[in-house]
Design a protein around this motif. Structure first.
Motif, short mmCIF file in Angstrom:
data_model
loop_
_atom_site.label_atom_id
_atom_site.label_comp_id
_atom_site.label_asym_id
_atom_site.label_seq_id
_atom_site.Cartn_x
_atom_site.Cartn_y
_atom_site.Cartn_z
N GLY A 179 55.11 49.58 20.97
CA GLY A 179 54.02 50.33 21.57
C GLY A 179 54.52 51.60 22.26
N VAL B 281 52.66 41.47 12.77
CA VAL B 281 51.92 42.02 13.91
C VAL B 281 50.80 41.06 14.29
CG1 VAL B 281 52.38 44.48 13.54
CG2 VAL B 281 50.48 43.41 12.36
N GLN C 246 47.36 43.85 17.87
CA GLN C 246 48.02 45.10 17.47
C GLN C 246 47.33 45.71 16.26
OE1 GLN C 246 51.81 43.15 16.94
NE2 GLN C 246 52.67 44.02 18.80
N ARG D 293 47.33 52.04 17.34
CA ARG D 293 48.67 51.54 17.03
C ARG D 293 49.10 51.94 15.60
NH1 ARG D 293 50.36 47.59 20.76
NH2 ARG D 293 52.38 47.94 19.77
N ASP E 216 56.39 43.87 22.37
CA ASP E 216 55.23 44.70 22.72
C ASP E 216 55.10 44.78 24.24
OD1 ASP E 216 52.65 45.77 23.17
OD2 ASP E 216 52.03 45.08 21.19
N MET F 147 55.96 48.29 16.98
CA MET F 147 55.54 47.06 17.66
C MET F 147 55.76 47.16 19.16
SD MET F 147 56.71 43.91 15.36
CE MET F 147 56.14 43.69 13.70
#
Ligand SMILES: C[S@@+](CC[C@H](N)C(=O)[O-])C[C@H]1O[C@@H](n2cnc3c(N)ncnc32)[C@H](O)[C@@H]1O
Length: 269
Positions: free
Chosen positions: A104, A78, A82, A88, A34, A102
């Motif tokens: 992003g 996650v 998140q 997300r 991330d 994940m």
């Protein structure tokens, strides 16, 4: 744990585990893919964060030339940070785009998969990664929506479409009918099972004799991979025949731990 020992935290998240290791005198190489993961200043001396997939931890560690590991930890899935951010796209309870990456930022989103996979691929994905019995019907409904230019772009739209297709298994079913479909898409978007296989293999390969690998999984597909690896890989001996699960106290403090299973293996001489 060994004071001054070297540990990998494969899943840094908000850094709770890395902090616990650092506070006991360990040095930590942490991974998180991330882009928003960050080491707080008070941990900077003992935690090095690598923003890469833990599947690549072998290459990353070779680049750092640090020697053998005393331990490696994977707290899969996650993070709450998140999950609780609607933008997300992980949660079917908040409205957000169908993203689920994940990282992003890089790679295909869940929407990209829905827009490009054919009906059979969609059904196979939802069946294999969601263990969803209605996978074929869901795939058919998705393709019909796509053909009519009404493919869901938002989490709540997708949750509604799936709920219209999946029969609730009985009054006792507590989970939302789209939970398994969301799980499947998330696993596919992030290649979670492939990463887990590669990450465990690489971590075990870098443990010193007596060093330990620990994995906390949250669904049966992950747990099966961890269980088999710890049982069948000749380089390690499983220390947990049955997984450790949270007790009532921990569940009262952290209800999201309800499906957590922890397994440990030790590197052989
Ligand atoms: C359950 S959270 C970990 C929480 C962490 N133990 C803590 O104490 O805050 C999982 C984290 O691992 C990351 N992650 C999941 N799969 C990953 C992978 N294959 N490589 C690197 N990071 C990953 C996610 O981005 C997320 O931040």
């Amino acid at each position: 744990m060994r004071e001054g020992g070297l540990y990998v935290d494969g899943t840094f998240g908000a850094g709770g585990h890395a902090r616990a290791i650092a506070e006991r005198g360990g040095r930590v190489v942490a991974f998180d893919l991330d882009e928003s993961a960050a080491v707080p200043p008070d941990l900077a001396a003992s935690v090095t964060l690598v923003r890469r997939n833990f599947a690549e931890l072998g290459d990353a560690l070779d680049g750092l030339s640090l020697g053998e590991l005393d331990g490696a930890l994977f707290d899969l899935g996650v993070s709450s940070m998140q999950f609780d951010r609607p933008e997300r796209g992980f949660s079917l309870r908040f409205d957000g785009p169908l993203d689920m990456r994940m990282t992003g930022g890089t790679g295909d989103t869940a929407y990209d998969l829905l827009a490009t996979l054919d009906e059979r691929e969609l059904a196979d994905t939802i069946f294999a990664f969601g263990e969803e019995r209605a996978a074929r019907r869901i795939a058919r409904a998705l393709v019909a929506a796509r053909d009519a230019n009404r493919l869901p772009t938002r989490t709540l739209e997708l949750a509604g479409l799936v709920a219209g297709v999946v029969q609730v298994r009985g009054k006792r079913e507590r989970v939302h009918p789209a939970t398994r479909t969301f799980q499947a898409l998330r696993i596919a978007v992030n290649d979670e099972l492939g990463s887990l296989e590669r990450g465990l293999d690489a971590a075990i390969g870098r443990l010193r004799p007596g060093g330990r690998a620990v994995a906390i999984s949250f669904h049966s597909l992950e747990d099966r991979i961890v269980k088999r690896r710890f049982r069948d890989d000749e380089r390690v001996r499983a220390l947990t025949k049955k997984p450790l699960i949270p007790g009532d106290d921990e569940l009262a403090r952290n209800p999201r731990a309800r499906s957590a299973k922890l397994r440990v293996a030790e590197r052989q001489p």
